[in-house]
Design a protein around this motif. Structure first.
Motif, PDB file in Angstrom:
ATOM      1  N   ARG A  64      57.092   8.151   6.927  1.00 59.49           N
ATOM      2  CA  ARG A  64      56.022   9.129   7.150  1.00 59.49           C
ATOM      3  C   ARG A  64      54.862   8.462   7.894  1.00 59.49           C
ATOM      4  O   ARG A  64      54.098   7.699   7.323  1.00 59.49           O
ATOM      5  N   TRP A  65      54.741   8.789   9.152  1.00 59.97           N
ATOM      6  CA  TRP A  65      53.643   8.246   9.948  1.00 59.97           C
ATOM      7  C   TRP A  65      52.380   9.080   9.788  1.00 59.97           C
ATOM      8  O   TRP A  65      51.265   8.563   9.893  1.00 59.97           O
ATOM      9  N   GLU A  66      52.552  10.371   9.557  1.00 62.70           N
ATOM     10  CA  GLU A  66      51.407  11.271   9.427  1.00 62.70           C
ATOM     11  C   GLU A  66      51.840  12.464   8.579  1.00 62.70           C
ATOM     12  O   GLU A  66      53.030  12.697   8.362  1.00 62.70           O
ATOM     13  N   PRO A  67      50.881  13.233   8.053  1.00 61.30           N
ATOM     14  CA  PRO A  67      51.256  14.433   7.300  1.00 61.30           C
ATOM     15  C   PRO A  67      51.982  15.443   8.188  1.00 61.30           C
ATOM     16  O   PRO A  67      51.884  15.401   9.411  1.00 61.30           O
ATOM     17  N   GLY A  68      52.690  16.354   7.547  1.00 61.00           N
ATOM     18  CA  GLY A  68      53.391  17.397   8.284  1.00 61.00           C
ATOM     19  C   GLY A  68      54.879  17.365   8.024  1.00 61.00           C
ATOM     20  O   GLY A  68      55.418  16.382   7.515  1.00 61.00           O
ATOM     21  N   PRO A  69      55.574  18.440   8.392  1.00 61.58           N
ATOM     22  CA  PRO A  69      57.003  18.560   8.069  1.00 61.58           C
ATOM     23  C   PRO A  69      57.878  17.510   8.743  1.00 61.58           C
ATOM     24  O   PRO A  69      58.923  17.143   8.201  1.00 61.58           O
ATOM     25  N   ARG A  70      57.501  17.020   9.931  1.00 66.62           N
ATOM     26  CA  ARG A  70      58.281  15.981  10.606  1.00 66.62           C
ATOM     27  C   ARG A  70      57.638  14.591  10.461  1.00 66.62           C
ATOM     28  O   ARG A  70      58.174  13.610  10.962  1.00 66.62           O
ATOM     29  N   GLY A  71      56.491  14.555   9.823  1.00 68.55           N
ATOM     30  CA  GLY A  71      55.859  13.304   9.458  1.00 68.55           C
ATOM     31  C   GLY A  71      55.523  12.361  10.593  1.00 68.55           C
ATOM     32  O   GLY A  71      55.364  11.157  10.364  1.00 68.55           O
ATOM     33  N   GLY A  72      55.422  12.873  11.821  1.00 71.16           N
ATOM     34  CA  GLY A  72      55.162  11.989  12.949  1.00 71.16           C
ATOM     35  C   GLY A  72      56.343  11.114  13.300  1.00 71.16           C
ATOM     36  O   GLY A  72      56.241  10.259  14.196  1.00 71.16           O
ATOM     37  N   PHE A  73      57.471  11.341  12.622  1.00 68.20           N
ATOM     38  CA  PHE A  73      58.678  10.549  12.895  1.00 68.20           C
ATOM     39  C   PHE A  73      59.350  11.014  14.182  1.00 68.20           C
ATOM     40  O   PHE A  73      59.847  10.200  14.962  1.00 68.20           O
ATOM     41  N   THR A  74      59.378  12.312  14.418  1.00 67.72           N
ATOM     42  CA  THR A  74      60.091  12.878  15.559  1.00 67.72           C
ATOM     43  C   THR A  74      59.446  14.198  15.970  1.00 67.72           C
ATOM     44  O   THR A  74      58.765  14.845  15.165  1.00 67.72           O
ATOM     45  N   THR A  75      59.685  14.583  17.213  1.00 69.26           N
ATOM     46  CA  THR A  75      59.289  15.922  17.650  1.00 69.26           C
ATOM     47  C   THR A  75      60.448  16.893  17.523  1.00 69.26           C
ATOM     48  O   THR A  75      60.280  18.098  17.740  1.00 69.26           O
ATOM     49  N   GLY A  76      61.627  16.369  17.200  1.00 71.03           N
ATOM     50  CA  GLY A  76      62.813  17.199  17.055  1.00 71.03           C
ATOM     51  C   GLY A  76      63.151  17.451  15.599  1.00 71.03           C
ATOM     52  O   GLY A  76      62.280  17.463  14.734  1.00 71.03           O
ATOM     53  N   GLU A  77      64.428  17.646  15.346  1.00 70.92           N
ATOM     54  CA  GLU A  77      64.909  17.878  13.988  1.00 70.92           C
ATOM     55  C   GLU A  77      65.360  16.553  13.402  1.00 70.92           C
ATOM     56  O   GLU A  77      66.272  15.916  13.928  1.00 70.92           O
ATOM     57  N   PRO A  78      64.726  16.083  12.325  1.00 68.67           N
ATOM     58  CA  PRO A  78      65.095  14.780  11.765  1.00 68.67           C
ATOM     59  C   PRO A  78      66.563  14.721  11.359  1.00 68.67           C
ATOM     60  O   PRO A  78      67.128  15.712  10.879  1.00 68.67           O
TER      61      PRO A  78
END
Length: 540
Positions: A408-422
């Protein structure tokens, strides 16, 4: 060398190697950071994170497999040992990553997976093409038993027989894991030479070492004898554990193969070999190699499985140190891509105490990415399961997916990990459980971890000093570290109670698990709040 005061001498007998002082940071590559939006962590994503790694203060990064792979087992099914898989990037991207890490003083360790390949590896394609193939002996082949049954009773760790019939040649091949992961035959000299050359490919490229996957299971019983029944097997035991693995694990000849790997690594000065092995007291010395060098660091996972109680943790530490052969260097692992997350095992408050323990014990600490921000296990719905354990042996709680969820790099559903679908479900975590939230919070676990790593780097007693247990009762584990003209006392409260251990200290608090005590002067007994821990620099 131990002394009459129950101490342990971890001072090197020769000039210290870098891996003795570095904090090693394990990255589960698919889950660190995705730079191209395909939902899969990649090398370019790690390049984006190198400044974060530098701020954290780690001295080395260990990457799980980055090779070409059909990804049936998160990259541990390798189709080419000397290239980078397209999901991860390219050799050019790898070179850029290596240069970026080295420019910041960070070493790079790759996973070496010598036990098996993917069934799409050219070696196996050639091996199964004919019984007369020059590479037939590079894998473990055997005739089926009468009636077309498997050659023996060996079971795959992922469920079912460990043998798959190849109709074209009429023989079965052995696979300790998935059918798509045929085992290599380490008794074949040509195979061993090819694996050594694969190592040299990366070492010449500048890699600083390898973590050897499944290092204790490279060889099987040459006569292919049946495994004996497991006397502890019950209806609640996972089916793959029906037999004891006395014929497929820890064969004595494996030690010879590890010695060969070490000789290859030693062709390149300053390289290190880590290994996934059994570190029980009776087996540990052989994996280090008392007379024949083998692994620099047999990975010590014992603290992961021990009850989080002061006396149990202290005893486990002492047993490991006592089992070390002369000149061997200890290491400690509290988190892994194969085990439940530290914060889920001990609780988020004790995760701070655990960080103090990991970074103050004698030897090399290995930190699993995400533990520095207290990431917990993330539930993954069965229908979204990626781990072969969950897909092949459901219902026994064996899935490793919860421990592998993206960082988790940042809050949110994708956590700043990806702009796509994890690639793996990320669940819902509190906003505070992210790098972004903790970066600016001086009281966060991330900030504490950075301070502990920096303190370790500054002080000779913590990097390479001696160790003596002082106390392990009443929920408190305390020990002394000294060397290089400095000394300190580490006092850890592994409970939710206020405690005042029968232990006197004099000095200044260098680090504390709970905010607000750093710089405090201490003289006499020390009062610890719930989930508290102190490192006190000695005076007088």
């Amino acid at each position: 060398m131990r002394d009459a005061t129950d101490g342990h001498d971890t001072a090197p007998v020769q000039e210290a190697a870098w891996w003795r002082h570095a904090v090693i940071y394990q990255i589960f590559t698919p889950s660190f950071r995705d730079a191209d939006g395909d939902g899969w962590g990649d090398l370019a994503g790690i390049i984006e994170g190198v400044d974060y790694l530098a701020r954290l203060g780690v001295g080395a990064v260990w990457l799980t497999p980055i090779y070409p792979s059909p990804l049936q087992d998160a990259g541990y099914d390798i189709a080419d040992f000397t290239d980078v898989g397209r999901n991860f990037g390219s050799l050019a991207t790898f070179d850029r990553l290596l240069a970026a890490l080295h420019a910041r003083g960070i070493r790079l360790i790759l996973d070496l997976v010598p036990n098996h390949t993917s069934d799409r590896h050219p070696w196996f394609v050639e091996s199964r093409s004919s019984r007369r193939s020059p590479k037939r002996d590079w894998y473990v082949w055997a005739d089926p038993a009468p009636g077309g049954q498997p050659p023996n009773n060996w079971l795959s760790r992922f469920g079912g027989p460990a043998w798959t019939l190849d109709p074209a040649t009429g023989q079965c091949y052995y696979h300790a894991f998935l059918p798509g992961q045929p085992d290599l035959n380490w008794r074949c000299p040509a195979l061993r030479a090819a694996m050594h050359d694969a190592m040299r490919f990366w070492l010449r490229r500048g890699v600083d070492g390898f973590r050897v996957d499944a290092a204790a299971v490279l060889a099987e019983d040459a006569a292919l004898r049946d495994e004996p029944p497991n006397p502890d097997f019950t209806g609640d035991t996972p089916p793959p554990e029906r037999f004891r693995r006395t014929r497929t694990d820890a064969q004595p000849v494996t030690l010879d193969y590890l010695a060969e790997l070490r000789r290859v690594a030693d062709e390149f000065p300053g390289r290190v070999l880590l290994g996934e092995v059994d570190t029980a007291p009776d087996t540990l010395p052989a994996f280090y190699g008392e007379s024949t060098p083998r692994l620099h660091l047999p990975l010590n996972y014992r603290l992961i499985d021990v009850p989080w109680k002061a006396n149990a943790v202290a005893r486990t530490v002492q047993d490991f140190l006592d089992a070390l052969p002369d000149g061997a260097w200890p290491d400690w692992v509290l988190g892994s891509h194969d085990k439940p997350r530290l914060a889920s095992r001990v609780g988020p408050e004790q995760a701070r105490v655990a960080a103090m323990l990991l970074l103050s014990l004698p030897g090399t600490p290995i930190l699993y990415a995400g533990d520095e921000i207290g990431m917990p296990d993330v539930p993954v719905p069965a229908e979204q399961a990626q781990d072969p354990f969950e897909r092949c042996v459901p219902g026994y709680g064996l899935s490793r997916d919860p421990f592998r969820s993206p960082l988790r790099w940042e809050p949110g559903p994708r956590g700043g990990f990806t702009t796509g679908e994890p690639w793996l479900a990320m669940g819902a975590l509190p906003d505070a459980c992210s790098v972004a939230a903790q970066e600016t919070d001086t009281d966060s676990l991330l900030a504490l971890t950075r301070r502990l790593i920096a303190l370790r780097r500054e002080r000779a007693d913590l990097r390479a000093g001696r160790y003596r247990r002082l106390l392990s009762e009443g929920g408190v584990f305390a020990f002394a570290r000294w060397g290089g003209g400095t000394g300190c006392t580490v006092i850890l409260n592994l409970t939710a109670s206020i405690v005042t251990p029968a232990l006197s200290c004099r000095g200044r608090v260098l680090a504390s698990a709970r905010p607000g005590r750093e710089g405090e002067r201490v003289e006499g007994p020390v009062r610890l709040g719930p989930h508290d821990g102190l490192i006190v620099g000695d005076e007088g």
